[in-house]
Design a protein around this motif. Sequence first.
Motif, PDB file in Angstrom:
ATOM      1  N   VAL A  53       5.819  15.779 -10.930  1.00 18.31           N
ATOM      2  CA  VAL A  53       5.524  14.525 -10.244  1.00 18.31           C
ATOM      3  C   VAL A  53       5.325  14.806  -8.751  1.00 18.31           C
ATOM      4  CG1 VAL A  53       6.403  12.223  -9.670  1.00 18.31           C
ATOM      5  CG2 VAL A  53       6.874  13.224 -11.924  1.00 18.31           C
ATOM      6  N   ASP A  54       4.318  14.182  -8.161  1.00 18.07           N
ATOM      7  CA  ASP A  54       4.105  14.268  -6.721  1.00 18.07           C
ATOM      8  C   ASP A  54       3.861  12.860  -6.186  1.00 18.07           C
ATOM      9  OD1 ASP A  54       1.463  13.645  -7.379  1.00 18.07           O
ATOM     10  OD2 ASP A  54       0.765  15.709  -7.157  1.00 18.07           O
ATOM     11  N   THR A  55       3.582  12.757  -4.900  1.00 14.79           N
ATOM     12  CA  THR A  55       3.430  11.423  -4.313  1.00 14.79           C
ATOM     13  C   THR A  55       2.242  10.666  -4.897  1.00 14.79           C
ATOM     14  OG1 THR A  55       2.238  12.453  -2.464  1.00 14.79           O
ATOM     15  CG2 THR A  55       4.585  12.010  -2.150  1.00 14.79           C
ATOM     16  N   ASP A  56       1.248  11.380  -5.405  1.00 13.68           N
ATOM     17  CA  ASP A  56       0.082  10.716  -5.994  1.00 13.68           C
ATOM     18  C   ASP A  56       0.371  10.138  -7.372  1.00 13.68           C
ATOM     19  OD1 ASP A  56      -1.513  11.291  -3.801  1.00 13.68           O
ATOM     20  OD2 ASP A  56      -2.204  13.195  -4.624  1.00 13.68           O
ATOM     21  N   THR A  57       1.349  10.702  -8.077  1.00  9.55           N
ATOM     22  CA  THR A  57       1.673  10.234  -9.431  1.00  9.55           C
ATOM     23  C   THR A  57       3.012   9.504  -9.485  1.00  9.55           C
ATOM     24  OG1 THR A  57       2.631  12.427  -9.916  1.00  9.55           O
ATOM     25  CG2 THR A  57       0.339  12.051 -10.551  1.00  9.55           C
ATOM     26  N   LEU A  58       3.609   9.259  -8.313  1.00  8.78           N
ATOM     27  CA  LEU A  58       4.953   8.683  -8.266  1.00  8.78           C
ATOM     28  C   LEU A  58       4.993   7.209  -8.635  1.00  8.78           C
ATOM     29  CD1 LEU A  58       7.962   8.937  -7.540  1.00  8.78           C
ATOM     30  CD2 LEU A  58       7.325   8.529  -5.143  1.00  8.78           C
ATOM     31  N   ASP A  59       4.033   6.427  -8.175  1.00  5.37           N
ATOM     32  CA  ASP A  59       4.107   4.973  -8.338  1.00  5.37           C
ATOM     33  C   ASP A  59       4.293   4.516  -9.787  1.00  5.37           C
ATOM     34  OD1 ASP A  59       4.383   3.643  -6.015  1.00  5.37           O
ATOM     35  OD2 ASP A  59       2.323   2.949  -5.858  1.00  5.37           O
ATOM     36  N   PRO A  60       3.480   4.989 -10.745  1.00  5.36           N
ATOM     37  CA  PRO A  60       3.699   4.540 -12.120  1.00  5.36           C
ATOM     38  C   PRO A  60       5.046   4.966 -12.689  1.00  5.36           C
ATOM     39  CG  PRO A  60       2.013   6.256 -12.027  1.00  5.36           C
ATOM     40  CD  PRO A  60       2.270   5.823 -10.627  1.00  5.36           C
ATOM     41  N   VAL A  61       5.555   6.117 -12.250  1.00  2.00           N
ATOM     42  CA  VAL A  61       6.889   6.543 -12.696  1.00  2.00           C
ATOM     43  C   VAL A  61       7.937   5.582 -12.164  1.00  2.00           C
ATOM     44  CG1 VAL A  61       8.618   8.366 -12.569  1.00  2.00           C
ATOM     45  CG2 VAL A  61       6.208   8.962 -12.888  1.00  2.00           C
ATOM     46  N   MET A  62       7.815   5.223 -10.887  1.00  2.00           N
ATOM     47  CA  MET A  62       8.758   4.254 -10.313  1.00  2.00           C
ATOM     48  C   MET A  62       8.672   2.914 -11.036  1.00  2.00           C
ATOM     49  SD  MET A  62       8.947   4.714  -6.203  1.00  2.00           S
ATOM     50  CE  MET A  62       9.966   6.031  -5.507  1.00  2.00           C
ATOM     51  N   ASP A  63       7.460   2.487 -11.340  1.00  2.00           N
ATOM     52  CA  ASP A  63       7.299   1.220 -12.058  1.00  2.00           C
ATOM     53  C   ASP A  63       7.978   1.268 -13.419  1.00  2.00           C
ATOM     54  OD1 ASP A  63       5.854   0.135  -9.966  1.00  2.00           O
ATOM     55  OD2 ASP A  63       3.898   0.595 -10.843  1.00  2.00           O
ATOM     56  N   GLY A  64       7.929   2.438 -14.072  1.00  2.00           N
ATOM     57  CA  GLY A  64       8.543   2.568 -15.388  1.00  2.00           C
ATOM     58  C   GLY A  64      10.056   2.581 -15.343  1.00  2.00           C
ATOM     59  N   LEU A  65      10.634   3.140 -14.271  1.00  2.00           N
ATOM     60  CA  LEU A  65      12.083   3.282 -14.182  1.00  2.00           C
ATOM     61  C   LEU A  65      12.758   2.145 -13.417  1.00  2.00           C
ATOM     62  CD1 LEU A  65      12.294   7.118 -13.489  1.00  2.00           C
ATOM     63  CD2 LEU A  65      12.958   5.937 -15.588  1.00  2.00           C
ATOM     64  N   LEU A  66      11.976   1.440 -12.598  1.00  2.00           N
ATOM     65  CA  LEU A  66      12.520   0.334 -11.806  1.00  2.00           C
ATOM     66  C   LEU A  66      11.776  -0.940 -12.181  1.00  2.00           C
ATOM     67  CD1 LEU A  66      12.665   2.098  -8.319  1.00  2.00           C
ATOM     68  CD2 LEU A  66      14.521   1.865  -9.978  1.00  2.00           C
ATOM     69  N   PRO A  67      12.343  -1.746 -13.055  1.00  2.39           N
ATOM     70  CA  PRO A  67      11.629  -2.927 -13.572  1.00  2.39           C
ATOM     71  C   PRO A  67      11.170  -3.905 -12.500  1.00  2.39           C
ATOM     72  CG  PRO A  67      13.629  -2.482 -14.849  1.00  2.39           C
ATOM     73  CD  PRO A  67      13.674  -1.584 -13.651  1.00  2.39           C
TER      74      PRO A  67
END
Length: 313
Positions: A53-67
């Motif tokens: 994961v890097d800053t370019d792929t972080l947003d969808p990961v955050m969306d998945g883990l932080l409702p």
Amino acid sequence: MNRQSDWQPLEITAESAGVPATPAGLMEFISDSSRIDEMLVREKALVFRGFGVDTDTLDPVMDGLLPNRLAYVHGNSPRTKVGSNVYTSTEYPSELTISMHNELSYAHAWPSRLLFFAAQEPTTGGATPVVDGVAWLEGLAPEVREAFAGGVRYVQNLHGGRGLGKSWQDTFETSDRGEVETFLKGTEAEWEWLRDGGLRVTQVRPSTVRHPVTGVEVWFNQSDQWHPAALGDDMAAELAQILPEEELPQSVRFADGSPIPDEYVVQVRDKGLEAAVDVDWHTGDLLLIDNVLVGHGRRPFTGPRRILVAMSD
């Protein structure tokens, strides 16, 4: 990860998760939100390693883990907002330790989850220690737990644009006094606008809380971080000697207004750090914690360490 107690966060790799070692593989694993919910309550903290994961792929990961990603409103630590409710971790001198705490435990409402992301690992040190709140509470002397049973009273002096500590504009992410008052009316806090343009906020909060799912009681206050005796920062300690308590950027007493003995807050600080487990960072790592069950801090470091953090309810 440095093991310093019987409990430690669960480390999840692509191999243990049975998915490709890619951001897409991580997204596949966390797509089952019920499983993540159950794992987080059971394990208290989850470390995701080796998914690239890097800053370019972080947003969808955050969306998945932080409702429901939250803004850092009423936060007292210095941070920089770098994205949509994404912030730098506390910007505090690298040679100092940040003691254990639960995010916004002094506030009327706090996030249930925190997610940390290592955008840049440090050269040396810089681990994020995490502590089981049950172990922290049980490690305190009975007389300390009894003394804190009635809760604590926090006082913030937020300047209006120039002064020590944070401004009320940065703290509440607005320059509209009406918005600030609307927010504070829902928090059971007392406040007053000061003649110099600043804002004083007083809040009485509990010293412990129970987890909404498990029911366990945990230590849950930031008395040591608001008390000059436990700061471990020479400049802050000197400031406390120069200014009267009511003018400090932040201060704390017991809920009834009586002073908290120095040795009590030092014990709180030290017991939290002693019981903590260090999560060492490699670029691309993520750490998800239950903000009630687990406190966190920061070890000293060298180099360009950059850890981003976001939170959700």
